[in-house]
Motif scaffolding. Structure first.
Motif, PDB file in Angstrom:
ATOM      1  N   UNK A 108      32.463  37.127  29.042  1.00 24.85           N
ATOM      2  CA  UNK A 108      32.077  38.216  28.597  1.00 24.85           C
ATOM      3  C   UNK A 108      30.346  38.370  27.820  1.00 24.85           C
ATOM      4  N   UNK A 109      30.008  39.378  27.835  1.00 26.93           N
ATOM      5  CA  UNK A 109      28.196  39.363  27.202  1.00 26.93           C
ATOM      6  C   UNK A 109      28.161  38.826  25.432  1.00 26.93           C
ATOM      7  N   UNK A 110      29.159  39.536  25.259  1.00 24.13           N
ATOM      8  CA  UNK A 110      29.452  38.394  23.204  1.00 24.13           C
ATOM      9  C   UNK A 110      30.103  37.527  23.534  1.00 24.13           C
ATOM     10  N   UNK A 111      30.749  36.828  24.669  1.00 27.61           N
ATOM     11  CA  UNK A 111      32.094  35.946  24.349  1.00 27.61           C
ATOM     12  C   UNK A 111      33.039  36.499  24.947  1.00 27.61           C
ATOM     13  N   UNK A 112      34.177  35.967  24.389  1.00 31.67           N
ATOM     14  CA  UNK A 112      35.783  35.751  25.232  1.00 31.67           C
ATOM     15  C   UNK A 112      35.940  37.551  24.631  1.00 31.67           C
ATOM     16  N   UNK A 113      36.398  37.735  26.255  1.00 28.77           N
ATOM     17  CA  UNK A 113      37.369  39.406  26.453  1.00 28.77           C
ATOM     18  C   UNK A 113      38.343  38.713  26.954  1.00 28.77           C
ATOM     19  N   UNK A 114      39.510  39.493  26.153  1.00 28.36           N
ATOM     20  CA  UNK A 114      41.352  39.015  26.047  1.00 28.36           C
ATOM     21  C   UNK A 114      41.581  40.749  26.801  1.00 28.36           C
ATOM     22  N   UNK A 115      42.379  40.060  28.033  1.00 33.91           N
ATOM     23  CA  UNK A 115      43.084  41.145  28.719  1.00 33.91           C
ATOM     24  C   UNK A 115      44.291  41.172  28.667  1.00 33.91           C
ATOM     25  N   UNK A 116      45.192  42.284  28.901  1.00 36.05           N
ATOM     26  CA  UNK A 116      46.381  42.398  29.351  1.00 36.05           C
ATOM     27  C   UNK A 116      46.782  42.734  31.118  1.00 36.05           C
ATOM     28  N   UNK A 117      46.637  41.987  31.717  1.00 35.20           N
ATOM     29  CA  UNK A 117      47.037  42.629  33.335  1.00 35.20           C
ATOM     30  C   UNK A 117      48.603  42.454  34.095  1.00 35.20           C
ATOM     31  N   UNK A 118      48.734  43.201  34.463  1.00 34.15           N
ATOM     32  CA  UNK A 118      50.184  43.767  34.866  1.00 34.15           C
ATOM     33  C   UNK A 118      49.734  43.799  36.817  1.00 34.15           C
TER      34      UNK A 118
END
Length: 224
Positions: A108-118
């Protein structure tokens, strides 16, 4: 001189004793507080998880206890999980229905982006939600529907129903790069990171679908 040394020793011992008592009392209070609050904290965490899951996986699409039907993952580079994560398994009448994955976009622009993906059993993305990010407020944070100014049609909702059958892997890019997904001008990096992480999650889920559903609840899997 000996009297002074004796007095100093007594003072030091008394101070040490007071500090020891203070430490023991403080530790006991902290332990008691933890025991009292731990159940409510755990309940709040579970409630938050289910609220998030309901956003990307309609309750009517499964009938099992999702929070009990979980497998643990070891490190999964394709999902961006350095230390591993979890996969929740949705079932309808005992039959596999969907998977909800922990996913991380490291770029991501500012580092990690955590997601939940179904991902549904038919190979379609049911929904995506950002669970953690540090993207620029008012610019790149539109990836989080809670921060997106377009309340009626949040940017991240465009993943709903996406599949490789309808959108080939080569098209999982922003339109600026010749792909099929919209983005906000001036904040392309955030969108690119989420799109690529979702694409990888879809591929990983469809590749390992059988192994994930066949594993016993609570099992720890190491899948390549």
């Amino acid at each position: 001189m000996s009297d002074e040394r004796y007095t100093a020793s007594r003072t030091a011992l008394r101070t040490a004793g007071i500090m020891l008592v203070f430490t023991l009392v403080f530790t006991a209070l902290m332990a008691a507080t933890y025991r009292l609050t731990a159940p409510s904290i755990a309940e709040a965490v579970q409630t938050h998880k289910m609220r998030l899951i309901h956003d990307i996986l309609p309750p009517g699409s499964y009938d099992n206890d999702l929070l009990a039907d979980v497998v643990e993952l070891g490190p999964a580079p394709e999902l961006g999980l350095v230390r591993g994560g979890q996969v929740y398994r949705a079932r309808q009448g005992g039959a596999p229905a969907a998977l909800v994955l922990d996913v991380v976009a490291p770029d991501g622009y500012a580092g990690r982006v955590a997601l939940a993906v179904a991902v549904g059993i038919e190979g379609r993305v049911s929904g995506v939600r950002v669970t953690e990010h540090a993207e620029t407020p008012g610019l790149g944070d539109y990836i989080d529907p809670a921060k997106d100014r377009n309340r009626e049609s949040p940017w991240i909702d465009q993943f709903e129903g996406a599949s490789f059958a309808g959108t080939p892997p080569s098209d999982w890019r922003v339109t600026k790069d010749g792909g099929a997904f919209d983005y906000h001008v001036g904040a392309t990096i955030s969108a690119r990171a989420v799109i690529e992480a979702t694409r990888r999650a879809l591929h990983w889920a469809t590749t390992h679908r059988e192994a994930l559903f066949d594993a016993p609840a609570g099992a720890r899997l190491q899948l390549e």
